[in-house]
Write a protein that holds these residues in place. Structure first.
Motif, PDB file in Angstrom:
ATOM      1  N   LEU A  87       0.818  -1.209   0.000  1.00  0.00           N
ATOM      2  CA  LEU A  87       0.000   0.000   0.000  1.00  0.00           C
ATOM      3  C   LEU A  87       0.854   1.263   0.000  1.00  0.00           C
ATOM      4  O   LEU A  87       0.532   2.235  -0.684  1.00  0.00           O
ATOM      5  CB  LEU A  87      -0.944   0.003   1.194  1.00  0.00           C
ATOM      6  CG  LEU A  87      -2.135  -0.935   1.075  1.00  0.00           C
ATOM      7  CD1 LEU A  87      -2.959  -0.913   2.355  1.00  0.00           C
ATOM      8  CD2 LEU A  87      -2.995  -0.558  -0.103  1.00  0.00           C
ATOM      9  N   ARG A  88       1.932   1.249   0.753  1.00  0.00           N
ATOM     10  CA  ARG A  88       2.817   2.422   0.766  1.00  0.00           C
ATOM     11  C   ARG A  88       3.410   2.668  -0.620  1.00  0.00           C
ATOM     12  O   ARG A  88       3.476   3.798  -1.088  1.00  0.00           O
ATOM     13  CB  ARG A  88       3.921   2.226   1.792  1.00  0.00           C
ATOM     14  CG  ARG A  88       3.442   2.370   3.206  1.00  0.00           C
ATOM     15  CD  ARG A  88       4.601   2.318   4.185  1.00  0.00           C
ATOM     16  NE  ARG A  88       4.101   2.329   5.523  1.00  0.00           N
ATOM     17  CZ  ARG A  88       4.189   1.306   6.375  1.00  0.00           C
ATOM     18  NH1 ARG A  88       4.803   0.204   6.005  1.00  0.00           N
ATOM     19  NH2 ARG A  88       3.689   1.390   7.584  1.00  0.00           N
ATOM     20  N   GLU A  89       3.840   1.610  -1.267  1.00  0.00           N
ATOM     21  CA  GLU A  89       4.390   1.735  -2.616  1.00  0.00           C
ATOM     22  C   GLU A  89       3.321   2.217  -3.600  1.00  0.00           C
ATOM     23  O   GLU A  89       3.585   3.060  -4.457  1.00  0.00           O
ATOM     24  CB  GLU A  89       4.952   0.390  -3.065  1.00  0.00           C
ATOM     25  CG  GLU A  89       5.576   0.418  -4.430  1.00  0.00           C
ATOM     26  CD  GLU A  89       6.103  -0.942  -4.827  1.00  0.00           C
ATOM     27  OE1 GLU A  89       6.065  -1.237  -6.033  1.00  0.00           O
ATOM     28  OE2 GLU A  89       6.528  -1.713  -3.951  1.00  0.00           O
ATOM     29  N   PHE A  90       2.108   1.701  -3.463  1.00  0.00           N
ATOM     30  CA  PHE A  90       1.005   2.103  -4.327  1.00  0.00           C
ATOM     31  C   PHE A  90       0.684   3.587  -4.144  1.00  0.00           C
ATOM     32  O   PHE A  90       0.499   4.315  -5.125  1.00  0.00           O
ATOM     33  CB  PHE A  90      -0.229   1.246  -4.004  1.00  0.00           C
ATOM     34  CG  PHE A  90      -1.452   1.624  -4.767  1.00  0.00           C
ATOM     35  CD1 PHE A  90      -1.582   1.273  -6.093  1.00  0.00           C
ATOM     36  CD2 PHE A  90      -2.474   2.314  -4.153  1.00  0.00           C
ATOM     37  CE1 PHE A  90      -2.721   1.614  -6.804  1.00  0.00           C
ATOM     38  CE2 PHE A  90      -3.614   2.660  -4.846  1.00  0.00           C
ATOM     39  CZ  PHE A  90      -3.737   2.307  -6.178  1.00  0.00           C
ATOM     40  N   LEU A 142      -0.451   7.136  -6.856  1.00  0.00           N
ATOM     41  CA  LEU A 142      -1.320   8.250  -6.476  1.00  0.00           C
ATOM     42  C   LEU A 142      -0.555   9.513  -6.093  1.00  0.00           C
ATOM     43  O   LEU A 142      -1.177  10.511  -5.735  1.00  0.00           O
ATOM     44  CB  LEU A 142      -2.233   7.826  -5.317  1.00  0.00           C
ATOM     45  CG  LEU A 142      -3.185   6.670  -5.604  1.00  0.00           C
ATOM     46  CD1 LEU A 142      -4.013   6.342  -4.375  1.00  0.00           C
ATOM     47  CD2 LEU A 142      -4.085   6.992  -6.772  1.00  0.00           C
ATOM     48  N   ASP A 143       0.746   9.475  -6.125  1.00  0.00           N
ATOM     49  CA  ASP A 143       1.590  10.620  -5.757  1.00  0.00           C
ATOM     50  C   ASP A 143       1.245  11.174  -4.372  1.00  0.00           C
ATOM     51  O   ASP A 143       1.120  12.376  -4.171  1.00  0.00           O
ATOM     52  CB  ASP A 143       1.479  11.739  -6.798  1.00  0.00           C
ATOM     53  CG  ASP A 143       2.091  11.340  -8.121  1.00  0.00           C
ATOM     54  OD1 ASP A 143       3.064  10.554  -8.107  1.00  0.00           O
ATOM     55  OD2 ASP A 143       1.601  11.801  -9.170  1.00  0.00           O
ATOM     56  N   ILE A 144       1.098  10.277  -3.420  1.00  0.00           N
ATOM     57  CA  ILE A 144       0.839  10.646  -2.023  1.00  0.00           C
ATOM     58  C   ILE A 144       2.036  10.176  -1.209  1.00  0.00           C
ATOM     59  O   ILE A 144       2.467   9.027  -1.333  1.00  0.00           O
ATOM     60  CB  ILE A 144      -0.450   9.982  -1.498  1.00  0.00           C
ATOM     61  CG1 ILE A 144      -1.659  10.474  -2.295  1.00  0.00           C
ATOM     62  CG2 ILE A 144      -0.638  10.245  -0.023  1.00  0.00           C
ATOM     63  CD1 ILE A 144      -2.949   9.749  -1.959  1.00  0.00           C
ATOM     64  N   ASP A 145       2.557  11.052  -0.372  1.00  0.00           N
ATOM     65  CA  ASP A 145       3.691  10.688   0.476  1.00  0.00           C
ATOM     66  C   ASP A 145       3.191   9.724   1.559  1.00  0.00           C
ATOM     67  O   ASP A 145       2.404  10.118   2.424  1.00  0.00           O
ATOM     68  CB  ASP A 145       4.295  11.933   1.117  1.00  0.00           C
ATOM     69  CG  ASP A 145       5.542  11.636   1.918  1.00  0.00           C
ATOM     70  OD1 ASP A 145       6.044  10.494   1.855  1.00  0.00           O
ATOM     71  OD2 ASP A 145       6.017  12.553   2.611  1.00  0.00           O
ATOM     72  N   VAL A 157       0.561   9.364   5.801  1.00  0.00           N
ATOM     73  CA  VAL A 157      -0.691   8.608   5.915  1.00  0.00           C
ATOM     74  C   VAL A 157      -0.486   7.524   6.960  1.00  0.00           C
ATOM     75  O   VAL A 157       0.412   6.691   6.843  1.00  0.00           O
ATOM     76  CB  VAL A 157      -1.080   7.969   4.557  1.00  0.00           C
ATOM     77  CG1 VAL A 157      -2.324   7.123   4.696  1.00  0.00           C
ATOM     78  CG2 VAL A 157      -1.284   9.046   3.504  1.00  0.00           C
ATOM     79  N   TYR A 158      -1.324   7.537   8.008  1.00  0.00           N
ATOM     80  CA  TYR A 158      -1.213   6.534   9.053  1.00  0.00           C
ATOM     81  C   TYR A 158      -2.182   5.394   8.748  1.00  0.00           C
ATOM     82  O   TYR A 158      -3.395   5.560   8.834  1.00  0.00           O
ATOM     83  CB  TYR A 158      -1.523   7.132  10.428  1.00  0.00           C
ATOM     84  CG  TYR A 158      -1.385   6.130  11.542  1.00  0.00           C
ATOM     85  CD1 TYR A 158      -0.139   5.815  12.058  1.00  0.00           C
ATOM     86  CD2 TYR A 158      -2.493   5.477  12.058  1.00  0.00           C
ATOM     87  CE1 TYR A 158       0.000   4.893  13.071  1.00  0.00           C
ATOM     88  CE2 TYR A 158      -2.367   4.551  13.069  1.00  0.00           C
ATOM     89  CZ  TYR A 158      -1.118   4.264  13.559  1.00  0.00           C
ATOM     90  OH  TYR A 158      -0.983   3.335  14.560  1.00  0.00           O
ATOM     91  N   ILE A 159      -1.640   4.248   8.364  1.00  0.00           N
ATOM     92  CA  ILE A 159      -2.446   3.052   8.113  1.00  0.00           C
ATOM     93  C   ILE A 159      -2.372   2.187   9.368  1.00  0.00           C
ATOM     94  O   ILE A 159      -1.320   1.680   9.725  1.00  0.00           O
ATOM     95  CB  ILE A 159      -1.932   2.279   6.883  1.00  0.00           C
ATOM     96  CG1 ILE A 159      -1.995   3.159   5.643  1.00  0.00           C
ATOM     97  CG2 ILE A 159      -2.741   1.004   6.684  1.00  0.00           C
ATOM     98  CD1 ILE A 159      -1.355   2.553   4.427  1.00  0.00           C
ATOM     99  N   ALA A 160      -3.516   2.075  10.048  1.00  0.00           N
ATOM    100  CA  ALA A 160      -3.559   1.327  11.296  1.00  0.00           C
ATOM    101  C   ALA A 160      -3.514  -0.177  11.055  1.00  0.00           C
ATOM    102  O   ALA A 160      -2.921  -0.921  11.828  1.00  0.00           O
ATOM    103  CB  ALA A 160      -4.810   1.699  12.084  1.00  0.00           C
ATOM    104  N   ILE A 173      -6.915  10.076  -0.526  1.00  0.00           N
ATOM    105  CA  ILE A 173      -6.791   8.907  -1.398  1.00  0.00           C
ATOM    106  C   ILE A 173      -7.943   8.873  -2.401  1.00  0.00           C
ATOM    107  O   ILE A 173      -7.732   8.659  -3.599  1.00  0.00           O
ATOM    108  CB  ILE A 173      -6.743   7.609  -0.562  1.00  0.00           C
ATOM    109  CG1 ILE A 173      -5.442   7.557   0.242  1.00  0.00           C
ATOM    110  CG2 ILE A 173      -6.881   6.383  -1.452  1.00  0.00           C
ATOM    111  CD1 ILE A 173      -5.406   6.469   1.292  1.00  0.00           C
ATOM    112  N   MET A 174      -9.165   9.109  -1.942  1.00  0.00           N
ATOM    113  CA  MET A 174     -10.325   9.066  -2.830  1.00  0.00           C
ATOM    114  C   MET A 174     -10.305  10.207  -3.845  1.00  0.00           C
ATOM    115  O   MET A 174     -10.802  10.048  -4.962  1.00  0.00           O
ATOM    116  CB  MET A 174     -11.616   9.096  -2.017  1.00  0.00           C
ATOM    117  CG  MET A 174     -11.816   7.854  -1.166  1.00  0.00           C
ATOM    118  SD  MET A 174     -11.840   6.331  -2.117  1.00  0.00           S
ATOM    119  CE  MET A 174     -13.410   6.493  -2.905  1.00  0.00           C
ATOM    120  N   SER A 175      -9.730  11.335  -3.505  1.00  0.00           N
ATOM    121  CA  SER A 175      -9.674  12.455  -4.448  1.00  0.00           C
ATOM    122  C   SER A 175      -8.711  12.172  -5.600  1.00  0.00           C
ATOM    123  O   SER A 175      -8.799  12.788  -6.657  1.00  0.00           O
ATOM    124  CB  SER A 175      -9.257  13.737  -3.732  1.00  0.00           C
ATOM    125  OG  SER A 175      -7.902  13.680  -3.340  1.00  0.00           O
TER     126      SER A 175
END
Length: 80
Positions: free
Chosen positions: A17-20, A25-28, A32-35, A67-69
Motif C-alpha cells: 500500500l505504501r508503494e502504491f 497516487l503521488d501521495i507521500d 498517511v497513518y495506516i492502522a 486517497i479518494m480524491s
C-alpha cells in the motif's frame, strides 16, 4: 478497499500500500497513518493467481479523502 493487487504468499500488505500510494497516487506514504492492512476473505490454494481485495484502515478521515480524491489517476489501470 483496494482491488487489483496480485496476491503472493507471505506478502507485506503495508509495504504494497505504501508503494502504491507513492508510485500510483503521488501521495507521500509517511504522512498517511495506516492502522491495519490485510486481505479480505479466505485464501483459495487451488487458484494460482488469487486476487482478493485488500482492506486498509486509516486513522484519519482526511487521509481517506486524499486517497479518494486521487482516484481519477487510476483510469485505464487494473486498480480500483
Amino acid at each position: 478497499m483496494f482491488r487489483g493487487f496480485i496476491e503472493q504468499y507471505g506478502e507485506d500488505c503495508f509495504g504494497m500500500l505504501r508503494e502504491f500510494l507513492n508510485n500510483r497516487l503521488d501521495i507521500d506514504p509517511t504522512h498517511v497513518y495506516i492502522a491495519r492492512a490485510h486481505r479480505h476473505g479466505e485464501r483459495n490454494p487451488q487458484r494460482q493467481h488469487n486476487s482478493r481485495p485488500m482492506i486498509a484502515n486509516c486513522r484519519d478521515f482526511c487521509d481517506i479523502e486524499t486517497i479518494m480524491s486521487r482516484e481519477r489517476m487510476l483510469k485505464a489501470r487494473p486498480f480500483r
